[in-house]
Design a protein around this motif. Structure first.
Motif, PDB file in Angstrom:
ATOM      1  N   LYS A   1       0.828  -1.209   0.000  1.00 48.13           N
ATOM      2  CA  LYS A   1       0.000   0.000   0.000  1.00 48.13           C
ATOM      3  C   LYS A   1       0.863   1.260   0.000  1.00 48.13           C
ATOM      4  O   LYS A   1       0.593   2.219  -0.726  1.00 48.13           O
ATOM      5  CB  LYS A   1      -0.929   0.008   1.214  1.00 48.13           C
ATOM      6  N   ARG A   2       1.917   1.236   0.846  1.00 46.53           N
ATOM      7  CA  ARG A   2       2.805   2.396   0.933  1.00 46.53           C
ATOM      8  C   ARG A   2       3.523   2.625  -0.403  1.00 46.53           C
ATOM      9  O   ARG A   2       3.655   3.765  -0.863  1.00 46.53           O
ATOM     10  CB  ARG A   2       3.819   2.169   2.067  1.00 46.53           C
ATOM     11  N   THR A   3       3.945   1.539  -1.051  1.00 47.45           N
ATOM     12  CA  THR A   3       4.643   1.652  -2.339  1.00 47.45           C
ATOM     13  C   THR A   3       3.712   2.221  -3.403  1.00 47.45           C
ATOM     14  O   THR A   3       4.126   3.073  -4.202  1.00 47.45           O
ATOM     15  CB  THR A   3       5.159   0.263  -2.782  1.00 47.45           C
ATOM     16  N   ILE A   4       2.455   1.766  -3.411  1.00 52.52           N
ATOM     17  CA  ILE A   4       1.479   2.280  -4.385  1.00 52.52           C
ATOM     18  C   ILE A   4       1.266   3.776  -4.172  1.00 52.52           C
ATOM     19  O   ILE A   4       1.257   4.563  -5.134  1.00 52.52           O
ATOM     20  CB  ILE A   4       0.147   1.498  -4.287  1.00 52.52           C
ATOM     21  N   LYS A   5       1.111   4.187  -2.883  1.00 52.57           N
ATOM     22  CA  LYS A   5       0.920   5.624  -2.591  1.00 52.57           C
ATOM     23  C   LYS A   5       2.134   6.440  -3.032  1.00 52.57           C
ATOM     24  O   LYS A   5       1.998   7.525  -3.604  1.00 52.57           O
ATOM     25  CB  LYS A   5       0.681   5.824  -1.096  1.00 52.57           C
ATOM     26  N   GLU A   6       3.337   5.917  -2.747  1.00 49.92           N
ATOM     27  CA  GLU A   6       4.558   6.627  -3.131  1.00 49.92           C
ATOM     28  C   GLU A   6       4.658   6.743  -4.646  1.00 49.92           C
ATOM     29  O   GLU A   6       5.055   7.785  -5.168  1.00 49.92           O
ATOM     30  CB  GLU A   6       5.781   5.908  -2.569  1.00 49.92           C
ATOM     31  N   LYS A   7       4.289   5.666  -5.359  1.00 53.58           N
ATOM     32  CA  LYS A   7       4.320   5.700  -6.829  1.00 53.58           C
ATOM     33  C   LYS A   7       3.353   6.744  -7.358  1.00 53.58           C
ATOM     34  O   LYS A   7       3.674   7.498  -8.276  1.00 53.58           O
ATOM     35  CB  LYS A   7       3.926   4.331  -7.400  1.00 53.58           C
ATOM     36  N   GLU A   8       2.132   6.760  -6.789  1.00 54.19           N
ATOM     37  CA  GLU A   8       1.121   7.725  -7.234  1.00 54.19           C
ATOM     38  C   GLU A   8       1.587   9.153  -6.968  1.00 54.19           C
ATOM     39  O   GLU A   8       1.429  10.033  -7.826  1.00 54.19           O
ATOM     40  CB  GLU A   8      -0.215   7.467  -6.535  1.00 54.19           C
ATOM     41  N   ALA A   9       2.168   9.380  -5.782  1.00 54.03           N
ATOM     42  CA  ALA A   9       2.658  10.724  -5.437  1.00 54.03           C
ATOM     43  C   ALA A   9       3.791  11.137  -6.375  1.00 54.03           C
ATOM     44  O   ALA A   9       3.826  12.279  -6.860  1.00 54.03           O
ATOM     45  CB  ALA A   9       3.129  10.759  -3.984  1.00 54.03           C
TER      46      ALA A   9
END
Length: 198
Positions: free
Chosen positions: A80-88
């Motif tokens: 989840k954290r990786t997905i958020k970081e990618k989106e950001a």
């Protein structure tokens, strides 16, 4: 020459053996009871050992289960954290890219403003067409112009470069926009440069 056994002799021998065994049990009843008690104690000890081992293995299984659950939860949080970081990161890159195109938008708007009074000018029509295409692209990316004029001054959206006093208009109202500001998916790409009434 072999001596043949007589059936009478065999019966006699069997009777003697049975009587001996019976006599042993009768003469030493403690021996049979003691051996039974020892056997029971050995079985009980073995059962207790097996129970202890089973309990230990159950605890180990519980620990391993907890460890697997923690690892799965950590991995899920990591995903989840990786997905958020990618989106950001993706949004930041898109914002930087759009920001580099905004001066082109400004120049096209200036060109259209300068050509307002021209009628049936092919150059003006070409610039309008390019401007429409560019605005469509910006709309698809989620880029929106910040509404400034006649709205309250918002330091998160506007950059005040001039202040004037006018009692008729009110306080902290934007009266003029020098450069348009833009947002993308709720994030400011560029602040509006404005004149504010104090």
């Amino acid at each position: 020459m072999k001596k043949e056994k007589h059936p009478k002799d065999e019966k006699q021998n069997t009777k003697e053996m049975n009587s001996e065994e019976i006599n042993k049990g009768v003469e030493n009843p403690e021996i049979s009871e003691t051996s039974d008690v020892k056997e029971d104690e050995a079985v009980n000890t073995e059962i207790e050992d097996l129970k202890a081992k089973l309990e230990e293995k159950s605890k180990q299984c519980e620990e391993f289960k907890n460890m697997v659950q923690r690892t799965a939860a950590e991995f899920d949080n990591y995903k989840k954290r990786t997905i958020k970081e990618k989106e950001a990161l993706s949004l930041d890159i898109a914002i930087d890219t759009v920001d580099s195109f905004l001066p082109v938008v400004d120049n096209l708007e200036r060109a259209l403003k300068a050509a307002e009074n021209m009628e049936n000018n092919p150059l003006k029509e070409g610039v309008e067409m390019v401007m429409r295409q560019l605005k469509d692209c910006l709309d698809k990316l989620g880029v929106e112009a910040i509404e400034a004029v006649n709205n309250s001054f918002d330091p998160e959206l506007h950059n005040a470069v001039m202040h004037v006093t006018d009692d008729e208009i009110g306080e902290n109202i934007v009266v003029e926009e020098f450069q348009k500001g833009y947002t993308m998916k709720g994030k400011v790409i560029r602040h509006s440069m404005v004149k504010v009434v104090n």
